[in-house]
Write a protein that holds these residues in place. Structure first.
Motif, short mmCIF file in Angstrom:
data_model
loop_
_atom_site.label_atom_id
_atom_site.label_comp_id
_atom_site.label_asym_id
_atom_site.label_seq_id
_atom_site.Cartn_x
_atom_site.Cartn_y
_atom_site.Cartn_z
N TRP B 35 33.27 44.47 53.61
CA TRP B 35 33.34 45.55 52.83
C TRP B 35 31.98 46.04 52.72
CZ3 TRP B 35 37.75 47.47 50.72
CH2 TRP B 35 38.93 46.71 50.90
N TYR B 36 32.03 47.68 52.67
CA TYR B 36 30.99 48.46 52.44
C TYR B 36 31.52 49.45 51.18
CZ TYR B 36 28.96 46.77 56.90
OH TYR B 36 28.25 46.06 57.78
N ARG B 37 30.31 49.84 50.82
CA ARG B 37 30.53 51.29 49.82
C ARG B 37 29.64 52.11 50.36
NH1 ARG B 37 29.01 51.74 43.61
NH2 ARG B 37 28.32 54.08 43.68
N GLN B 38 30.02 53.45 50.24
CA GLN B 38 29.29 54.47 51.05
C GLN B 38 29.68 55.74 49.93
OE1 GLN B 38 31.13 56.32 54.58
NE2 GLN B 38 29.17 57.04 55.12
N ASP B 39 28.30 56.16 49.58
CA ASP B 39 28.00 57.14 48.67
C ASP B 39 28.00 58.69 49.48
OD1 ASP B 39 26.27 55.12 47.07
OD2 ASP B 39 28.28 56.22 46.18
N GLU B 56 36.75 33.90 48.59
CA GLU B 56 36.65 34.94 47.63
C GLU B 56 35.01 35.22 47.55
OE1 GLU B 56 40.51 33.98 44.67
OE2 GLU B 56 38.48 33.86 44.09
N LYS B 57 34.67 36.57 47.36
CA LYS B 57 33.21 36.71 46.90
C LYS B 57 33.16 37.50 45.81
CE LYS B 57 31.13 34.68 50.64
NZ LYS B 57 30.62 35.59 51.64
N GLU B 58 32.08 37.53 44.96
CA GLU B 58 31.97 38.18 43.77
C GLU B 58 30.62 39.00 43.54
OE1 GLU B 58 34.30 35.55 40.80
OE2 GLU B 58 33.84 37.22 40.00
N LYS B 59 30.66 40.12 43.18
CA LYS B 59 29.36 40.75 42.73
C LYS B 59 29.52 41.91 41.57
CE LYS B 59 25.63 43.69 45.05
NZ LYS B 59 25.56 44.17 46.09
N GLU B 60 28.97 41.21 40.35
CA GLU B 60 29.13 42.38 39.39
C GLU B 60 30.59 42.51 39.08
OE1 GLU B 60 24.92 44.55 39.82
OE2 GLU B 60 26.52 45.73 40.08
N ARG B 61 31.04 43.62 39.15
CA ARG B 61 32.56 44.04 38.79
C ARG B 61 33.33 43.94 39.93
NH1 ARG B 61 29.16 47.32 36.10
NH2 ARG B 61 29.10 48.92 37.73
N LEU B 73 39.92 44.38 47.36
CA LEU B 73 38.85 44.46 46.63
C LEU B 73 39.06 44.63 45.21
CD1 LEU B 73 35.68 44.65 46.69
CD2 LEU B 73 35.88 47.14 47.15
N HIS B 74 38.90 44.02 44.34
CA HIS B 74 39.04 44.06 42.93
C HIS B 74 38.06 44.73 42.11
CE1 HIS B 74 42.94 41.36 43.72
NE2 HIS B 74 41.71 40.48 44.57
N ILE B 75 38.50 45.68 41.47
CA ILE B 75 37.41 46.23 40.49
C ILE B 75 37.87 46.18 39.01
CG2 ILE B 75 36.24 48.42 40.06
CD1 ILE B 75 36.78 49.20 42.96
#
Lengths: 112, 116
Positions: B35-39, B56-61, B73-75
């Protein structure tokens, strides 16, 4: 910080005029990749280098070439850009299978 | 041929309104799902790697999960700064030409907008 740096961030060239985009890395990764990303589309792999071993994707046009003179640098050459080559070009590095790729911020290429 | 489909294409949330993004995939021997985030105007930023069903992996929210056919991807309680395009990619056994040096096949992405 270790990173992937692409220059320039924006490039404007004329139809048919050769252009070179550059990428450098301080991550010391074996593999360097070039992706093309058009607006609202997924990144599409053009080719990659494992060390000096070049691997071209089957549908990458002959117009696109690449050079990797050393571990740290990789270049994308577009020999005769057409209007359809206007896109964001992303460079990424990685340590191969099972490892994430780390991307630079890309070069936005415009064709006049 | 590896394939990745993400849904929805776009998602608008109010701040604090939890939701999930979906990534369905077919791959010949999964070596990793990323999973990637792109601005806007930036390159993809790496978030998570998942290797096997049930992981499962978690990072902040953010929390990423994996089954044999899809990833979520759960937010949780998103904030406006979570607004971005979220990309899912798979890495299979064999790349083009029979070599596999970590080629990623990406989905189209989900454009997430979180309103204050």
């Amino acid at each position: 910080d270790a990173m992937v740096i692409q220059n320039p961030r924006y490039q404007v060239t004329q139809f048919g005029k050769p252009v070179t985009l550059s990428c450098s890395q301080t991550l010391n990764h074996n593999v360097m990749y070039w992706y093309q990303q058009k607006s609202s589309q997924a990144p599409k792999l053009l080719f990659h280098y494992y060390d000096k071993d070049f691997n071209n994707e089957a549908d990458t046009p002959d117009n696109f070439q690449s050079r990797r003179p050393n571990t740290s640098f990789c270049f994308l050459d577009i020999r005769s850009p057409g209007l359809g080559d206007a896109a964001m070009y992303l460079c990424a590095t990685g340590d191969g299978v099972g490892q994430p790729q780390h991307f630079g911020d890309g070069t936005r290429l415009s064709i006049l | 041929e590896d394939q990745v489909t993400q849904s929805p294409e776009a998602l608008r949330l109010q701040e604090g309104e939890s939701s999930s993004l979906n990534c369905s995939y077919t791959v010949s021997g999964l070596r990793g799902l990323f999973w990637y985030r792109q601005d806007p105007g930036k390159g993809p930023e790496f978030l998570f790697t998942l290797y096997s069903a049930g992981e499962e992996k978690e990072k902040e929210r953010l929390k990423a999960t994996l089954t044999k056919k899809e990833s979520f991807l759960h937010i949780t309680a998103p904030k406006p700064e979570d607004s971005a395009t979220y990309l899912c990619a798979v890495q299979g056994m064999i790349g083009a030409g029979g070599t596999s040096y970590g080629k990623l096949t990406f989905g189209q992405g989900t454009i997430l907008t979180v309103h204050p």
